[in-house]
Design a protein around this motif. Structure first.
Motif, mmCIF file in Angstrom:
data_model
loop_
_atom_site.group_PDB
_atom_site.id
_atom_site.type_symbol
_atom_site.label_atom_id
_atom_site.label_comp_id
_atom_site.label_asym_id
_atom_site.label_seq_id
_atom_site.Cartn_x
_atom_site.Cartn_y
_atom_site.Cartn_z
ATOM 1 N N GLY A 107 0.783 -1.230 0.000
ATOM 2 C CA GLY A 107 0.000 0.000 0.000
ATOM 3 C C GLY A 107 0.811 1.274 0.000
ATOM 4 N N PRO A 109 3.441 3.371 -2.102
ATOM 5 C CA PRO A 109 4.193 3.503 -3.362
ATOM 6 C C PRO A 109 5.476 4.296 -3.146
ATOM 7 N N TYR A 275 -7.369 -0.703 -9.361
ATOM 8 C CA TYR A 275 -6.084 -0.336 -8.754
ATOM 9 C C TYR A 275 -4.934 -1.072 -9.457
ATOM 10 N N ASP A 276 -3.776 -0.460 -9.486
ATOM 11 C CA ASP A 276 -2.550 -1.054 -10.041
ATOM 12 C C ASP A 276 -2.584 -1.256 -11.550
ATOM 13 N N LYS A 306 -1.938 4.707 -5.320
ATOM 14 C CA LYS A 306 -0.801 3.873 -5.719
ATOM 15 C C LYS A 306 0.099 4.563 -6.736
ATOM 16 N N GLY A 392 1.703 -4.458 -10.365
ATOM 17 C CA GLY A 392 1.491 -3.928 -9.037
ATOM 18 C C GLY A 392 2.741 -3.632 -8.239
ATOM 19 N N GLY A 441 6.974 -1.227 -3.193
ATOM 20 C CA GLY A 441 6.915 0.043 -3.906
ATOM 21 C C GLY A 441 7.857 1.089 -3.360
#
Length: 464
Positions: A107, A109, A275-276, A306, A392, A441
């Motif tokens: 969660g 980035p 998402y992603d 993200k 992701g 991330g």
């Protein structure tokens, strides 16, 4: 020497110059052209080496700017360790205040990767916006909604009318808003099917908004549509088709069409959490469900958590024409505006100027380096498997043996590394294998290595 070996040689040379003090934090590194001439290699070799060094945290490159040695890097030092911003303690409850704490939970980035000049320019635009005696539009600033629609047309294959775009305070608020709209439209608690395992915060948001949830298992192609069709009447289903959260499967087009056909036949709403979608590391891009929707059954959810920073708390929903649009729009109006106008102005500026696209190109490359490091290291360990690596910002790591995910998480926390247990994402106990979810991330490659070292040591100590 092959190309890989030449690139590795350039990487080693620059690392050595930093470690022996020839280059210090903030120093400009030689241009790719100059270093290529000095070493007698192709300029593309140096470009690839600098990309790797940037991904590892040794240097920082910016488009159109001189590459420089990263802050916190100097003689005898590895890249500075990431210190968790919001960690409240170890998973087992013991206090954790040391600077060596590594937050590898999913969660987060690479927030700091955006070009400083682009970031400052966005907030200058927000500060320069004229003051006005007016209330905010509950649906969001028209400028931001127009930019979101344009971006979807470029990146996701559909360009909605601005009136169908509604700004929300994060994905959880988006799901809560949609649930509330369905509840008001139906006059009862909506029954919502959810992926099992799946997105925890989303489940909590929908439950708080009055939904009754039903778990549906996922397989290698995403949510099982056959099981979905057998569980009885449901009013909506929430799916993460581009990168199933957390297991990482990508829903193929055939299953996407099957899901849309089921929704059309049953009158259900499909909520697509996209998402992603910006970070596809392997395989061809897959179209958004909303791009395939011919009957108006898809509510598309996206956001900036993200891609930029989760603390901005800004996402959006794209509503299909018809009763669902009217119901959710009425709920938005009743709740009122939720994202501050300066934040929306800054985001619109990043989209309009192309700064967000430049940022995505940069971090996509960095995330690919980290994904490859996970795959390489895990492949060398018998009994350990890495999943969710097609895209992701996280990896799911599972193992053979008896070690429970929660136990491994607690032991890793005592060694200063925070991760999440895969079991935490279950709707039904036992629906997920024992494992952990590791977010990469915001990690440099040395930090990622440290997290993996701790995991392997914990599994080794347990004899698993």
């Amino acid at each position: 020497m092959d190309q890989f070996g030449k690139t590795a040689g350039v990487v080693a040379r620059v690392r050595a110059m930093v470690q022996d003090g020839t280059l210090v934090a903030g120093d400009a590194v030689p241009s790719t052209r100059v270093l290529a001439a000095e070493l007698g290699v192709a300029r593309g070799t140096v470009v690839a080496a600098y990309e790797q060094l940037d991904g590892e945290g040794w240097i920082r490159t910016r488009q159109g700017a001189v590459a420089r040695v990263a802050a916190g890097v100097g003689a005898g030092h590895w890249p500075t360790e990431h210190t968790a911003r919001d960690a409240t303690g170890h998973a087992d409850g013991s206090a954790s205040t040391g600077a060596d704490l590594l937050d590898a939970r999913p969660g987060i980035p690479a927030v700091t990767a955006i070009a400083a000049r682009d970031w400052r320019a966005a907030w200058r635009a927000a500060a320069d916006a004229p003051l006005r005696n007016a209330l905010s539009d509950p649906a969001g600033l028209p400028e931001l909604r127009a930019q979101i629609a344009a971006q979807l047309g470029l990146a996701r294959g559909f360009a909605p009318e601005i009136g169908r775009v509604v700004v929300t305070a994060g994905t959880a608020e988006a799901l809560s808003l949609v649930t509330e709209g369905l509840r008001n439209r139906l006059g009862r608690a909506p029954v919502v099917a959810v992926e099992d395992p799946g997105y925890r915060s989303g489940r909590r948001a929908m439950t708080s908004a009055g939904a009754t949830l039903v778990g549906v298992p996922v397989d290698g192609d995403g949510i099982d549509v056959d099981v979905l069709g057998r569980i009885g009447p449901v009013d909506a289903v929430i799916v993460t088709p581009t990168h199933q959260y957390p297991l990482g499967s990508v829903m193929p087009v055939a299953r996407r069409l099957s899901l849309l056909d089921w929704a059309t036949r049953t009158g259900a709403v499909v909520v697509e959490d996209d998402y992603d979608s910006e970070f596809r590391h392997r395989g061809s891009p897959v179209p958004a469900l909303a791009a395939l929707d011919a009957t108006g059954v898809v509510v598309h959810v996206g956001g900036f958590s993200k891609t930029l920073d989760p603390r901005l708390r800004c996402s959006y929903v794209v509503l299909p024409p018809g009763p669902v649009h009217e119901a959710v729009a009425a709920s938005r109006l009743a709740r009122g505006p939720v994202v501050a106008e300066p934040v929306q102005i800054a985001l619109a500026h990043l989209l309009r100027t192309g700064a967000l696209r430049r940022h995505l190109g940069r971090v996509r490359r960095d995330y690919t380096h980290r994904r490859e490091r996970v795959a390489t290291r895990v492949a060398a360990v018998a009994g350990l498997e890495a999943r969710a690596l097609d895209g992701g910002l996280h990896a799911v790591l599972t193992w053979s043996g008896r070690a429970a995910g929660r136990d491994v998480v607690a032991r890793m926390a005592r060694s200063g590394v925070l991760v999440s247990a895969l079991e935490e994402y279950e709707v039904s106990p036992g629906s997920a294998p024992a494992g952990i979810v590791l977010g990469y991330g915001a990690l440099t490659l040395p930090q990622l290595d440290r997290a993996l070292d701790v995991l392997l040591e914990v599994l080794r100590v347990r004899g698993d």
